[in-house]
Design a protein around this motif. Structure first.
Motif, PDB file in Angstrom:
ATOM      1  N   GLY A 124       0.493  -1.392   0.129  1.00  0.00           N
ATOM      2  CA  GLY A 124       0.031  -0.197  -0.098  1.00  0.00           C
ATOM      3  C   GLY A 124       0.646   1.628  -0.293  1.00  0.00           C
ATOM      4  O   GLY A 124       0.106   2.614  -0.512  1.00  0.00           O
ATOM      5  N   ALA A 125       2.542   1.070   0.462  1.00  0.00           N
ATOM      6  CA  ALA A 125       2.819   2.414   0.576  1.00  0.00           C
ATOM      7  C   ALA A 125       3.441   2.576  -0.240  1.00  0.00           C
ATOM      8  O   ALA A 125       4.133   3.550  -0.932  1.00  0.00           O
ATOM      9  N   SER A 126       4.096   1.509  -1.055  1.00  0.00           N
ATOM     10  CA  SER A 126       5.220   1.478  -2.628  1.00  0.00           C
ATOM     11  C   SER A 126       4.461   1.004  -3.907  1.00  0.00           C
ATOM     12  O   SER A 126       5.372   1.632  -4.392  1.00  0.00           O
ATOM     13  N   SER A 127       4.281  -0.057  -3.896  1.00  0.00           N
ATOM     14  CA  SER A 127       3.313  -0.622  -5.123  1.00  0.00           C
ATOM     15  C   SER A 127       2.315   0.457  -5.663  1.00  0.00           C
ATOM     16  O   SER A 127       1.422   0.624  -5.638  1.00  0.00           O
ATOM     17  N   GLN A 128       2.592   0.349  -7.292  1.00  0.00           N
ATOM     18  CA  GLN A 128       1.415   1.127  -8.033  1.00  0.00           C
ATOM     19  C   GLN A 128       0.324   0.102  -7.774  1.00  0.00           C
ATOM     20  O   GLN A 128      -0.901   1.251  -8.123  1.00  0.00           O
ATOM     21  N   TRP A 129       0.117  -0.341  -8.023  1.00  0.00           N
ATOM     22  CA  TRP A 129      -1.172  -1.167  -8.060  1.00  0.00           C
ATOM     23  C   TRP A 129      -2.213  -1.228  -6.877  1.00  0.00           C
ATOM     24  O   TRP A 129      -3.586  -0.831  -7.154  1.00  0.00           O
ATOM     25  N   ALA A 130      -1.741  -0.541  -5.750  1.00  0.00           N
ATOM     26  CA  ALA A 130      -2.445  -0.410  -4.612  1.00  0.00           C
ATOM     27  C   ALA A 130      -2.996   0.262  -4.784  1.00  0.00           C
ATOM     28  O   ALA A 130      -4.547   0.473  -4.067  1.00  0.00           O
ATOM     29  N   VAL A 131      -3.195   1.421  -5.611  1.00  0.00           N
ATOM     30  CA  VAL A 131      -4.546   2.228  -5.516  1.00  0.00           C
ATOM     31  C   VAL A 131      -5.519   1.993  -6.302  1.00  0.00           C
ATOM     32  O   VAL A 131      -6.195   2.380  -6.917  1.00  0.00           O
ATOM     33  N   TYR A 132      -5.789   0.533  -7.355  1.00  0.00           N
ATOM     34  CA  TYR A 132      -6.219   0.698  -8.001  1.00  0.00           C
ATOM     35  C   TYR A 132      -7.232  -0.623  -7.590  1.00  0.00           C
ATOM     36  O   TYR A 132      -7.540  -1.096  -7.875  1.00  0.00           O
ATOM     37  N   CYS A 133      -6.794  -0.984  -6.612  1.00  0.00           N
ATOM     38  CA  CYS A 133      -6.986  -2.341  -5.583  1.00  0.00           C
ATOM     39  C   CYS A 133      -8.075  -2.277  -4.985  1.00  0.00           C
ATOM     40  O   CYS A 133      -8.785  -0.622  -4.143  1.00  0.00           O
ATOM     41  N   VAL A 134      -9.431  -2.884  -5.694  1.00  0.00           N
ATOM     42  CA  VAL A 134     -10.494  -2.746  -4.402  1.00  0.00           C
ATOM     43  C   VAL A 134     -10.979  -4.250  -3.981  1.00  0.00           C
ATOM     44  O   VAL A 134     -11.876  -4.480  -3.734  1.00  0.00           O
ATOM     45  N   LYS A 135     -10.390  -5.458  -4.527  1.00  0.00           N
ATOM     46  CA  LYS A 135     -10.615  -6.721  -3.615  1.00  0.00           C
ATOM     47  C   LYS A 135      -9.779  -7.497  -3.740  1.00  0.00           C
ATOM     48  O   LYS A 135      -8.634  -7.093  -3.686  1.00  0.00           O
ATOM     49  N   LEU A 136      -9.130  -8.488  -2.495  1.00  0.00           N
ATOM     50  CA  LEU A 136      -8.172  -9.257  -2.103  1.00  0.00           C
ATOM     51  C   LEU A 136      -8.802 -10.284  -1.981  1.00  0.00           C
ATOM     52  O   LEU A 136      -9.647 -10.364  -1.014  1.00  0.00           O
ATOM     53  N   THR A 137      -8.144 -11.125  -2.904  1.00  0.00           N
ATOM     54  CA  THR A 137      -8.462 -12.903  -2.437  1.00  0.00           C
ATOM     55  C   THR A 137      -7.126 -13.702  -1.635  1.00  0.00           C
ATOM     56  O   THR A 137      -6.317 -13.164  -1.455  1.00  0.00           O
ATOM     57  N   PHE A 138      -7.628 -14.401  -0.506  1.00  0.00           N
ATOM     58  CA  PHE A 138      -6.383 -15.347   0.367  1.00  0.00           C
ATOM     59  C   PHE A 138      -6.751 -16.933   0.219  1.00  0.00           C
ATOM     60  O   PHE A 138      -7.747 -16.820  -0.420  1.00  0.00           O
ATOM     61  N   GLN A 139      -5.840 -17.087   0.053  1.00  0.00           N
ATOM     62  CA  GLN A 139      -5.815 -18.792  -0.166  1.00  0.00           C
ATOM     63  C   GLN A 139      -4.783 -19.527   0.787  1.00  0.00           C
ATOM     64  O   GLN A 139      -3.045 -18.968   0.433  1.00  0.00           O
ATOM     65  N   ARG A 140      -4.749 -19.875   1.879  1.00  0.00           N
ATOM     66  CA  ARG A 140      -3.815 -20.709   2.812  1.00  0.00           C
ATOM     67  C   ARG A 140      -3.222 -21.377   2.377  1.00  0.00           C
ATOM     68  O   ARG A 140      -4.074 -22.592   1.629  1.00  0.00           O
ATOM     69  N   CYS A 141      -1.646 -21.692   2.082  1.00  0.00           N
ATOM     70  CA  CYS A 141      -1.195 -22.776   1.737  1.00  0.00           C
ATOM     71  C   CYS A 141      -0.320 -23.532   3.434  1.00  0.00           C
ATOM     72  O   CYS A 141       0.032 -22.644   4.147  1.00  0.00           O
ATOM     73  N   LEU A 142      -0.330 -24.704   2.970  1.00  0.00           N
ATOM     74  CA  LEU A 142       0.153 -25.441   4.465  1.00  0.00           C
ATOM     75  C   LEU A 142       1.857 -25.094   4.732  1.00  0.00           C
ATOM     76  O   LEU A 142       2.407 -24.832   5.802  1.00  0.00           O
ATOM     77  N   THR A 143       2.341 -24.833   3.320  1.00  0.00           N
ATOM     78  CA  THR A 143       3.927 -24.756   3.547  1.00  0.00           C
ATOM     79  C   THR A 143       4.042 -23.973   2.569  1.00  0.00           C
ATOM     80  O   THR A 143       3.200 -22.521   1.614  1.00  0.00           O
ATOM     81  N   ARG A 144       5.450 -22.705   2.695  1.00  0.00           N
ATOM     82  CA  ARG A 144       6.094 -21.506   1.519  1.00  0.00           C
ATOM     83  C   ARG A 144       5.776 -22.299   0.578  1.00  0.00           C
ATOM     84  O   ARG A 144       5.781 -21.571  -0.698  1.00  0.00           O
ATOM     85  N   GLU A 145       6.453 -23.552   0.321  1.00  0.00           N
ATOM     86  CA  GLU A 145       6.518 -23.377  -0.799  1.00  0.00           C
ATOM     87  C   GLU A 145       5.545 -24.320  -1.304  1.00  0.00           C
ATOM     88  O   GLU A 145       5.882 -23.895  -2.759  1.00  0.00           O
ATOM     89  N   GLU A 146       4.459 -24.567  -1.220  1.00  0.00           N
ATOM     90  CA  GLU A 146       3.069 -25.062  -2.005  1.00  0.00           C
ATOM     91  C   GLU A 146       2.056 -23.445  -2.693  1.00  0.00           C
ATOM     92  O   GLU A 146       2.482 -23.487  -3.202  1.00  0.00           O
ATOM     93  N   ALA A 147       2.985 -22.764  -1.019  1.00  0.00           N
ATOM     94  CA  ALA A 147       2.665 -21.430  -1.777  1.00  0.00           C
ATOM     95  C   ALA A 147       2.944 -20.308  -3.070  1.00  0.00           C
ATOM     96  O   ALA A 147       2.712 -20.298  -3.620  1.00  0.00           O
ATOM     97  N   GLU A 148       4.690 -21.149  -2.430  1.00  0.00           N
ATOM     98  CA  GLU A 148       5.557 -20.162  -4.143  1.00  0.00           C
ATOM     99  C   GLU A 148       4.832 -20.823  -5.381  1.00  0.00           C
ATOM    100  O   GLU A 148       4.851 -20.456  -5.923  1.00  0.00           O
ATOM    101  N   GLU A 149       4.535 -22.235  -5.070  1.00  0.00           N
ATOM    102  CA  GLU A 149       4.285 -22.656  -6.120  1.00  0.00           C
ATOM    103  C   GLU A 149       3.363 -22.592  -7.106  1.00  0.00           C
ATOM    104  O   GLU A 149       3.085 -22.163  -8.382  1.00  0.00           O
ATOM    105  N   ALA A 150       2.028 -22.042  -5.873  1.00  0.00           N
ATOM    106  CA  ALA A 150       0.514 -21.469  -6.371  1.00  0.00           C
ATOM    107  C   ALA A 150       0.861 -20.336  -7.033  1.00  0.00           C
ATOM    108  O   ALA A 150       0.801 -19.976  -8.228  1.00  0.00           O
ATOM    109  N   GLU A 151       1.729 -19.615  -7.006  1.00  0.00           N
ATOM    110  CA  GLU A 151       1.627 -18.365  -7.106  1.00  0.00           C
ATOM    111  C   GLU A 151       2.765 -18.129  -8.739  1.00  0.00           C
ATOM    112  O   GLU A 151       2.088 -17.304  -9.134  1.00  0.00           O
ATOM    113  N   ARG A 152       3.517 -18.732  -8.828  1.00  0.00           N
ATOM    114  CA  ARG A 152       4.035 -19.238 -10.042  1.00  0.00           C
ATOM    115  C   ARG A 152       2.978 -19.837 -10.720  1.00  0.00           C
ATOM    116  O   ARG A 152       2.806 -18.952 -11.961  1.00  0.00           O
TER     117      ARG A 152
END
Length: 108
Positions: A31-59
């Motif tokens: 919110g303080a430094s990203s260009q996209w933050a000013v356009y954001c009106v909705k966030l979704t969250f997906q919980r992952c059991l491990t960081r590795e799982e989350a990073e793979e889902a991100e890729r």
């Protein structure tokens, strides 16, 4: 627990995909430094059991869902198309070569 988050604009276009172990701290940083933050009106969250799982889902999300502002994990040309077109244009209509030019060695 690690989360994968997605940020969307008012036209439900995916702006950014990210991973965090401390979601609200990371989102405050965006919110303080990203260009996209000013356009954001909705966030979704997906919980992952491990960081590795989350990073793979991100890729996978970056490769498959074409977020506007993610730079890493995607072709530079596509990122540049989005940067030139957003928020009102069509990235597929942007001629990146015309925008940035092509390197041509000097004639000898």
């Amino acid at each position: 627990m690690t989360i994968l988050y997605r940020a969307f604009d008012d036209r439900d276009r995916l702006l950014y995909v990210g991973v965090s172990d401390v979601e609200f701290t990371r989102l405050a940083q965006h919110g303080a430094s990203s260009q996209w933050a000013v356009y954001c009106v909705k966030l979704t969250f997906q919980r992952c059991l491990t960081r590795e799982e989350a990073e793979e889902a991100e890729r996978t999300a970056i490769a498959d869902e074409d977020p506007v502002f993610n730079y890493q994990g995607r072709p530079t040309r596509r990122f540049l198309q989005w940067m030139r077109a957003y928020p009102d244009g069509d990235p597929d209509a942007v001629d990146v070569d015309a925008v940035i030019g092509r390197y041509r060695p000097p004639e000898t």
